[in-house]
Scaffold this active site. Structure first.
Site, PDB file in Angstrom:
ATOM      1  N   ILE A 137      20.471 -45.118 -34.592  1.00  0.00           N
ATOM      2  CA  ILE A 137      19.272 -44.861 -33.748  1.00  0.00           C
ATOM      3  C   ILE A 137      19.619 -45.917 -32.520  1.00  0.00           C
ATOM      4  O   ILE A 137      20.351 -46.934 -32.797  1.00  0.00           O
ATOM      5  CB  ILE A 137      17.817 -45.100 -34.475  1.00  0.00           C
ATOM      6  N   ASP A 138      19.287 -45.587 -31.464  1.00  0.00           N
ATOM      7  CA  ASP A 138      19.476 -46.076 -30.010  1.00  0.00           C
ATOM      8  C   ASP A 138      19.144 -47.634 -30.146  1.00  0.00           C
ATOM      9  O   ASP A 138      17.884 -47.939 -30.745  1.00  0.00           O
ATOM     10  CB  ASP A 138      19.170 -45.422 -28.888  1.00  0.00           C
ATOM     11  N   LYS A 139      19.997 -48.443 -29.347  1.00  0.00           N
ATOM     12  CA  LYS A 139      19.193 -49.863 -29.084  1.00  0.00           C
ATOM     13  C   LYS A 139      17.797 -49.793 -28.820  1.00  0.00           C
ATOM     14  O   LYS A 139      17.145 -50.740 -29.282  1.00  0.00           O
ATOM     15  CB  LYS A 139      20.258 -50.310 -27.905  1.00  0.00           C
ATOM     16  N   ARG A 238      16.087 -37.898 -26.530  1.00  0.00           N
ATOM     17  CA  ARG A 238      15.648 -38.501 -25.006  1.00  0.00           C
ATOM     18  C   ARG A 238      16.116 -37.252 -23.963  1.00  0.00           C
ATOM     19  O   ARG A 238      15.588 -36.956 -22.975  1.00  0.00           O
ATOM     20  CB  ARG A 238      16.304 -39.607 -24.870  1.00  0.00           C
TER      21      ARG A 238
END
Length: 305
Positions: A137-139, A238
């Site tokens: 999962i993204d930062k 996103r």
């Protein structure tokens, strides 16, 4: 020594070679690209490349990267939010702001560094920089992910991802009032042709991407959605929400620059379901909204109460 070959396309014509390679070799920094130029490690059509060279269609660009860049991730003591752990798997609730695995220029303080210290052993399928990592999962996204402690567990979990039987659900606060109670976004995602640091819905060099969403709560100018991933492309939720004109609040890449709501990127992986690789039992884990995310929702409710 790693050898990369890139063939420039018409859309890239006119870009400086150093800028072009920074976009192509994500997550290489521009300074690292300059070091490769200095070492003579970059050629264009068989000739030594120069940073200010203007890229042309069909240029054959070759980059030689020394193996020493692939340093081992180092164990690092940190306070991990462990939701579940046994001899095969570990489920972590990752905080917003933490990178999942090391990359050039970002070698420490990642989730992998913490896992190596805590677990000692992780699967080696993804190499020395991403041991145990089944999915990411993204930062700037918080929430649940599972890591594998051995290769067998990793393979079985990866098969569930491929077969779309691993269920991943996210809460997302978006700009705008969603008119539909639920829906599906089926739009292919690939590298943005204008900005290689971003992803986009595109027919060019893309892969299928499917996101399902359901409205949880509506506000005057925002909507709280639950999103379920059917595929797992980079930045998928996103990109998809931005594509349908409902960008995620606080998203630094795909969101609005100005917003009356603060709290960073409001995307949280709140539920994860998979079949345990040994027991074959279906396991579901949940992580509550981070305090900052919950606080934003409370403030919106107060405004409209």
């Amino acid at each position: 020594m790693e050898h990369k070959q890139i063939i420039a396309k018409d859309v890239d014509t006119g870009l400086r070679l150093d800028k072009y390679l920074t976009e192509q070799l994500v997550p290489f920094s521009r300074s690292r690209i300059q070091m490769l130029f200095a070492k003579g490690a970059i050629t264009v059509n068989g000739k030594l490349g120069k940073a200010n060279y203007k890229v042309k269609n069909d240029d054959v660009i070759e980059v030689m990267i020394e193996d020493e860049q692939e340093a081992n991730a180092q164990p690092e003591a940190m306070d991990l939010d462990i939701v579940y752990e046994d001899e095969d798997v570990i489920v972590i609730n990752k905080p917003k702001g933490m990178v999942v695995h090391p990359s050039p220029g970002n070698e420490a303080h990642t989730l992998v560094n913490g896992l190596l210290y805590h677990c000692k052993d992780l699967s080696g399928i993804n190499g020395v920089l991403r041991p145990g990592i089944v999915h990411r999962i993204d930062k700037d996204t918080s929430g649940l992910l599972v890591a594998a402690k051995n290769d067998r567990a990793h393979q079985l979990l990866a098969e569930q991802l491929k077969d779309k039987t691993m269920n991943r659900r996210y809460y997302a606060l978006v700009h705008g009032v969603m008119p539909h109670d639920h829906g599906t976004i089926d739009a292919p995602i690939g590298r943005d042709e204008k900005d290689r640091q971003k992803m986009a819905v595109t027919a060019h060099n893309s892969k299928p991407a499917i996101t399902h969403f359901q409205v949880i709560e509506r506000f005057a100018q925002h909507t709280l959605l639950e999103c379920r991933l059917e595929t797992g492309r980079t930045h998928q939720i996103r990109v998809h929400l931005q594509y349908i004109k409902f960008p995620i609040v606080g998203d630094p890449k795909y969101g609005r620059r100005k917003t009356e709501v603060s709290g960073g990127q409001l995307l949280h992986a709140h539920q994860l379901t998979f079949v345990h690789p040994t027991s074959q039992a279906s396991m579901t884990f949940e992580a509550p909204l981070p305090p900052q995310f919950a606080s934003v929702l409370d403030e919106l409710r107060k405004r409209e109460g």
